[in-house]
Design an enzyme around this catalytic site. Structure first.
Site, short mmCIF file in Angstrom:
data_model
loop_
_atom_site.label_atom_id
_atom_site.label_comp_id
_atom_site.label_asym_id
_atom_site.label_seq_id
_atom_site.Cartn_x
_atom_site.Cartn_y
_atom_site.Cartn_z
N ASP A 8 0.87 -1.17 0.00
CA ASP A 8 0.00 0.00 0.00
C ASP A 8 0.91 1.23 0.00
OD1 ASP A 8 -2.32 1.44 -0.09
OD2 ASP A 8 -3.13 0.71 1.80
N GLU A 10 0.18 4.61 1.90
CA GLU A 10 0.16 5.58 2.99
C GLU A 10 1.22 5.31 4.05
OE1 GLU A 10 -3.80 5.67 0.98
OE2 GLU A 10 -2.49 4.08 1.71
N HIS A 60 -2.44 -0.09 -3.94
CA HIS A 60 -2.90 1.28 -3.69
C HIS A 60 -3.66 1.82 -4.88
CE1 HIS A 60 -2.93 5.34 -2.10
NE2 HIS A 60 -2.42 5.79 -3.24
N HIS A 104 -1.22 1.13 6.52
CA HIS A 104 -1.67 2.20 7.41
C HIS A 104 -2.69 1.66 8.40
CE1 HIS A 104 -5.48 2.26 5.21
NE2 HIS A 104 -4.74 2.15 4.11
N HIS A 116 -7.40 5.34 7.47
CA HIS A 116 -8.69 5.11 6.81
C HIS A 116 -8.86 3.61 6.63
CE1 HIS A 116 -5.95 4.94 3.34
NE2 HIS A 116 -6.90 4.26 2.70
N GLU A 135 -7.78 -2.55 6.88
CA GLU A 135 -7.26 -3.31 5.74
C GLU A 135 -6.26 -4.38 6.18
OE1 GLU A 135 -5.91 -0.46 2.76
OE2 GLU A 135 -7.56 0.85 3.38
#
Length: 271
Positions: A8, A10, A60, A104, A116, A135
């Site tokens: 990902d 972030e 992502h 994240h 998020h 996630e």
């Protein structure tokens, strides 16, 4: 040894703001280079541990962020969207161990960079089998359904803590310390890459010490959306159940159906 590196953005080294992770923003090009460099550091660690096959999955945005022209030649790249298993596509192909790079913390986490869950514009809260989740939990559970352990993760302190709460044996590479949602003390890229390489090397070398994160069926999840009209759309998915103005629930026989229903539900929602 077959290793999946699921990526990902972030939680990538140096990332602190949306302008570095969204394609239309001016700092996105730099973010892509940092992302690719973190991936290459993880690839190096996996190779040092004896990995013979390394699959990198770009998880992502639309899955087209990693710069393939700068990717370590020993790795193959899964990019583009959608794919059947989304952020962990490839885990079904005889993988021995998975590594999460640049992850994240879940939505609502204090002092977590760009926290998020799946969609920062849609999801306020997400519960998996009655527990708040993000996630990390969802993707680890999908890996677990194929009996694949998640052995290492990189990100900020709260992403690492979230993973360790689910998988006590996981090894963590904390590349930044978040002071808020868009501020962090970041390691230099050189130090961050060294940390990622050493963490992944030790994790992959000792992958048998880590138990897969397995959620046995049936599986239930609930999504609290930001607005009631979002729940209007999500509740159109067959099998879903509207339980309040902004919350929609779903029951599935296993985590794979739950993950697909989750993605379908979120995809139906208009921002």
């Amino acid at each position: 040894m077959n290793v999946l590196i699921a990526v990902d953005m972030e939680g990538i080294s140096g990332i602190t703001g949306w302008n570095q992770v969204l394609p239309e923003k001016d700092e996105y090009a730099r973010g892509r280079r940092w992302m690719t460099a973190d991936v290459n550091a993880a690839v190096a660690g996996a190779l040092q541990a004896g990995a013979e096959r390394i699959t990198v999955t770009d998880g992502h945005w639309d899955g087209s962020n990693i710069l393939i022209e700068e990717l370590a030649p020993e790795a193959s790249l899964v990019n583009g969207s959608p794919s059947p298993l989304s952020m962990v596509q490839g885990v079904q192909n005889g993988v021995d161990a998975a590594v999460f790079i640049g992850y994240h913390a879940r939505a609502g986490t204090q002092n977590a960079i760009l926290d998020h869950t799946w969609s920062s514009l849609r999801i306020h809260n997400f519960w998996l089998n009655g527990s708040l989740a993000g996630e990390i939990a969802m993707n680890a559970a999908v890996c677990g359904s194929f009996n694949v352990p998640v052995v290492a993760i990189s990100g900020d302190q709260n992403a690492c803590a979230e993973a360790a709460a689910l998988i006590p044996q996981i090894r963590t590479a904390q590349v930044k310390t978040a002071n808020g949602r868009m501020n962090a003390e970041c390691l230099s890229l050189e130090r961050a890459h060294d940390l990622i390489t050493s963490t992944v090397r030790e994790a992959v070398k000792n992958f048998r010490q880590v138990k897969p994160y397995v959620l046995t069926g049936p599986i239930s999840f609930a999504i609290e959306f930001y607005r009631s009209d979002m729940a209007d759309y999500a509740s159109l998915l067959p099998g879903s159940k509207r339980t309040s103005g902004r919350i929609v629930e779903y029951n599935a026989p296993d985590i794979l159906e739950a993950a697909q229903a989750f993605r379908a539900m979120v995809g139906m929602v208009k921002v």
